[in-house]
Design a protein around this motif. Structure first.
Motif, PDB file in Angstrom:
ATOM      1  N   THR A  36       3.818  -3.960   0.992  1.00 37.15           N
ATOM      2  CA  THR A  36       4.205  -3.279  -0.244  1.00 37.15           C
ATOM      3  C   THR A  36       3.380  -2.023  -0.473  1.00 37.15           C
ATOM      4  OG1 THR A  36       2.701  -4.659  -1.512  1.00 37.15           O
ATOM      5  CG2 THR A  36       4.996  -5.372  -1.377  1.00 37.15           C
ATOM      6  N   GLY A  37       2.276  -1.881   0.227  1.00 32.88           N
ATOM      7  CA  GLY A  37       1.439  -0.711   0.041  1.00 32.88           C
ATOM      8  C   GLY A  37       0.259  -0.697   0.989  1.00 32.88           C
ATOM      9  N   VAL A  38      -0.541   0.369   0.843  1.00 30.26           N
ATOM     10  CA  VAL A  38      -1.668   0.600   1.740  1.00 30.26           C
ATOM     11  C   VAL A  38      -2.930   0.781   0.906  1.00 30.26           C
ATOM     12  CG1 VAL A  38      -2.623   2.212   3.445  1.00 30.26           C
ATOM     13  CG2 VAL A  38      -0.175   1.765   3.391  1.00 30.26           C
ATOM     14  N   ILE A  39      -4.020   0.190   1.368  1.00 32.38           N
ATOM     15  CA  ILE A  39      -5.334   0.437   0.785  1.00 32.38           C
ATOM     16  C   ILE A  39      -6.134   1.209   1.832  1.00 32.38           C
ATOM     17  CG2 ILE A  39      -7.468  -0.574  -0.081  1.00 32.38           C
ATOM     18  CD1 ILE A  39      -5.790  -2.999  -0.963  1.00 32.38           C
ATOM     19  N   ILE A  40      -6.633   2.377   1.457  1.00 32.67           N
ATOM     20  CA  ILE A  40      -7.408   3.218   2.369  1.00 32.67           C
ATOM     21  C   ILE A  40      -8.878   2.848   2.212  1.00 32.67           C
ATOM     22  CG2 ILE A  40      -8.050   5.585   2.950  1.00 32.67           C
ATOM     23  CD1 ILE A  40      -5.381   6.442   1.590  1.00 32.67           C
ATOM     24  N   VAL A  41      -9.551   2.613   3.332  1.00 35.11           N
ATOM     25  CA  VAL A  41     -10.980   2.290   3.304  1.00 35.11           C
ATOM     26  C   VAL A  41     -11.739   3.418   3.993  1.00 35.11           C
ATOM     27  CG1 VAL A  41     -12.756   0.622   3.970  1.00 35.11           C
ATOM     28  CG2 VAL A  41     -10.449  -0.173   3.396  1.00 35.11           C
ATOM     29  N   VAL A  42     -12.713   4.005   3.279  1.00 31.72           N
ATOM     30  CA  VAL A  42     -13.538   5.085   3.834  1.00 31.72           C
ATOM     31  C   VAL A  42     -14.999   4.675   3.774  1.00 31.72           C
ATOM     32  CG1 VAL A  42     -11.899   6.910   3.255  1.00 31.72           C
ATOM     33  CG2 VAL A  42     -13.636   6.291   1.616  1.00 31.72           C
ATOM     34  N   ARG A  43     -15.807   5.259   4.641  1.00 29.71           N
ATOM     35  CA  ARG A  43     -17.232   4.931   4.697  1.00 29.71           C
ATOM     36  C   ARG A  43     -18.040   6.132   4.241  1.00 29.71           C
ATOM     37  NH1 ARG A  43     -19.788   0.638   5.699  1.00 29.71           N
ATOM     38  NH2 ARG A  43     -21.883   0.639   6.477  1.00 29.71           N
ATOM     39  N   ASP A  44     -18.932   5.915   3.289  1.00 27.22           N
ATOM     40  CA  ASP A  44     -19.784   6.968   2.756  1.00 27.22           C
ATOM     41  C   ASP A  44     -20.632   7.577   3.870  1.00 27.22           C
ATOM     42  OD1 ASP A  44     -20.950   8.563   0.756  1.00 27.22           O
ATOM     43  OD2 ASP A  44     -22.628   7.170   0.537  1.00 27.22           O
ATOM     44  N   THR A  73      -5.062  11.804   5.940  1.00 24.79           N
ATOM     45  CA  THR A  73      -4.555  10.434   5.879  1.00 24.79           C
ATOM     46  C   THR A  73      -3.599  10.267   4.718  1.00 24.79           C
ATOM     47  OG1 THR A  73      -6.570   9.562   6.896  1.00 24.79           O
ATOM     48  CG2 THR A  73      -5.233   8.005   5.637  1.00 24.79           C
ATOM     49  N   VAL A  74      -3.997  10.762   3.541  1.00 28.61           N
ATOM     50  CA  VAL A  74      -3.140  10.652   2.353  1.00 28.61           C
ATOM     51  C   VAL A  74      -1.828  11.412   2.570  1.00 28.61           C
ATOM     52  CG1 VAL A  74      -2.941  11.264  -0.085  1.00 28.61           C
ATOM     53  CG2 VAL A  74      -5.042  10.206   0.756  1.00 28.61           C
ATOM     54  N   GLU A  75      -1.904  12.624   3.110  1.00 32.22           N
ATOM     55  CA  GLU A  75      -0.701  13.412   3.371  1.00 32.22           C
ATOM     56  C   GLU A  75       0.240  12.694   4.341  1.00 32.22           C
ATOM     57  OE1 GLU A  75      -2.094  17.186   4.780  1.00 32.22           O
ATOM     58  OE2 GLU A  75      -2.821  17.783   2.802  1.00 32.22           O
ATOM     59  N   THR A  76      -0.331  12.114   5.401  1.00 36.26           N
ATOM     60  CA  THR A  76       0.470  11.396   6.396  1.00 36.26           C
ATOM     61  C   THR A  76       1.160  10.187   5.765  1.00 36.26           C
ATOM     62  OG1 THR A  76      -1.023  12.110   8.148  1.00 36.26           O
ATOM     63  CG2 THR A  76       0.401  10.232   8.640  1.00 36.26           C
ATOM     64  N   LEU A  77       0.429   9.446   4.950  1.00 39.04           N
ATOM     65  CA  LEU A  77       1.013   8.274   4.295  1.00 39.04           C
ATOM     66  C   LEU A  77       2.105   8.673   3.311  1.00 39.04           C
ATOM     67  CD1 LEU A  77      -2.228   6.184   3.760  1.00 39.04           C
ATOM     68  CD2 LEU A  77      -0.322   5.613   5.270  1.00 39.04           C
ATOM     69  N   LYS A  78       1.906   9.786   2.610  1.00 37.42           N
ATOM     70  CA  LYS A  78       2.935  10.263   1.679  1.00 37.42           C
ATOM     71  C   LYS A  78       4.201  10.676   2.431  1.00 37.42           C
ATOM     72  CE  LYS A  78       0.160  11.694  -2.251  1.00 37.42           C
ATOM     73  NZ  LYS A  78      -0.269  12.822  -3.095  1.00 37.42           N
ATOM     74  N   MET A  79       4.025  11.347   3.577  1.00 37.95           N
ATOM     75  CA  MET A  79       5.190  11.741   4.380  1.00 37.95           C
ATOM     76  C   MET A  79       5.955  10.515   4.868  1.00 37.95           C
ATOM     77  SD  MET A  79       4.035  15.189   6.465  1.00 37.95           S
ATOM     78  CE  MET A  79       3.727  14.261   7.908  1.00 37.95           C
ATOM     79  N   ALA A  80       5.225   9.429   5.124  1.00 33.82           N
ATOM     80  CA  ALA A  80       5.859   8.182   5.560  1.00 33.82           C
ATOM     81  C   ALA A  80       6.393   7.374   4.373  1.00 33.82           C
ATOM     82  CB  ALA A  80       4.856   7.339   6.348  1.00 33.82           C
ATOM     83  N   GLU A  81       6.234   7.934   3.162  1.00 32.91           N
ATOM     84  CA  GLU A  81       6.656   7.289   1.924  1.00 32.91           C
ATOM     85  C   GLU A  81       5.978   5.944   1.701  1.00 32.91           C
ATOM     86  OE1 GLU A  81      10.913   7.254   1.646  1.00 32.91           O
ATOM     87  OE2 GLU A  81      11.044   9.435   1.860  1.00 32.91           O
ATOM     88  N   ALA A  82       4.728   5.857   2.165  1.00 32.31           N
ATOM     89  CA  ALA A  82       3.947   4.641   1.944  1.00 32.31           C
ATOM     90  C   ALA A  82       3.356   4.679   0.535  1.00 32.31           C
ATOM     91  CB  ALA A  82       2.824   4.541   2.971  1.00 32.31           C
ATOM     92  N   LYS A  83       3.301   3.546  -0.107  1.00 31.32           N
ATOM     93  CA  LYS A  83       2.716   3.445  -1.434  1.00 31.32           C
ATOM     94  C   LYS A  83       1.206   3.227  -1.268  1.00 31.32           C
ATOM     95  CE  LYS A  83       2.924   0.880  -5.725  1.00 31.32           C
ATOM     96  NZ  LYS A  83       3.512  -0.239  -6.440  1.00 31.32           N
ATOM     97  N   ILE A  84       0.409   4.162  -1.772  1.00 34.94           N
ATOM     98  CA  ILE A  84      -1.048   4.044  -1.697  1.00 34.94           C
ATOM     99  C   ILE A  84      -1.512   3.248  -2.912  1.00 34.94           C
ATOM    100  CG2 ILE A  84      -3.231   5.280  -1.643  1.00 34.94           C
ATOM    101  CD1 ILE A  84      -1.683   7.623  -0.328  1.00 34.94           C
ATOM    102  N   LEU A  85      -2.074   2.067  -2.651  1.00 38.92           N
ATOM    103  CA  LEU A  85      -2.519   1.182  -3.721  1.00 38.92           C
ATOM    104  C   LEU A  85      -3.911   1.541  -4.230  1.00 38.92           C
ATOM    105  CD1 LEU A  85      -1.298  -2.212  -2.234  1.00 38.92           C
ATOM    106  CD2 LEU A  85      -0.151  -0.771  -3.931  1.00 38.92           C
ATOM    107  N   GLY A  86      -4.722   2.156  -3.354  1.00 42.80           N
ATOM    108  CA  GLY A  86      -6.060   2.520  -3.775  1.00 42.80           C
ATOM    109  C   GLY A  86      -6.922   2.936  -2.600  1.00 42.80           C
ATOM    110  N   ILE A  87      -8.145   3.331  -2.932  1.00 42.25           N
ATOM    111  CA  ILE A  87      -9.126   3.750  -1.929  1.00 42.25           C
ATOM    112  C   ILE A  87     -10.408   2.967  -2.171  1.00 42.25           C
ATOM    113  CG2 ILE A  87     -10.491   5.671  -1.031  1.00 42.25           C
ATOM    114  CD1 ILE A  87      -8.250   7.539  -1.951  1.00 42.25           C
TER     115      ILE A  87
END
Length: 66
Positions: free
Chosen positions: A6-14, A25-39
């Protein structure tokens, strides 16, 4: 269980993940019409503060340090 996510959670490392990488990453997911749930930001080192933060069921609270 659902067949498709139903969506994607992006995990990044400080200190490792860069802003341009995250932006791409966000742009690519938006182009794929993925729902970004959070970071999620992992690996962040705590800084000394005047108070201690804690997350509990109803949100953030601040307590004086001993």
């Amino acid at each position: 269980m659902q067949r498709y996510p139903t969506g994607v959670i992006i995990v990044v490392r400080d200190g490792i993940s860069t802003y341009p990488e995250l932006t791409k990453t966000v742009e690519t997911l938006k182009m794929a019409e993925a729902k970004i749930l959070g970071i999620i930001l992992n690996g962040m080192k705590p800084e000394p503060r005047d108070c201690r933060y804690r997350y509990d069921r109803y949100g953030k609270t601040c307590e004086p340090c001993p």
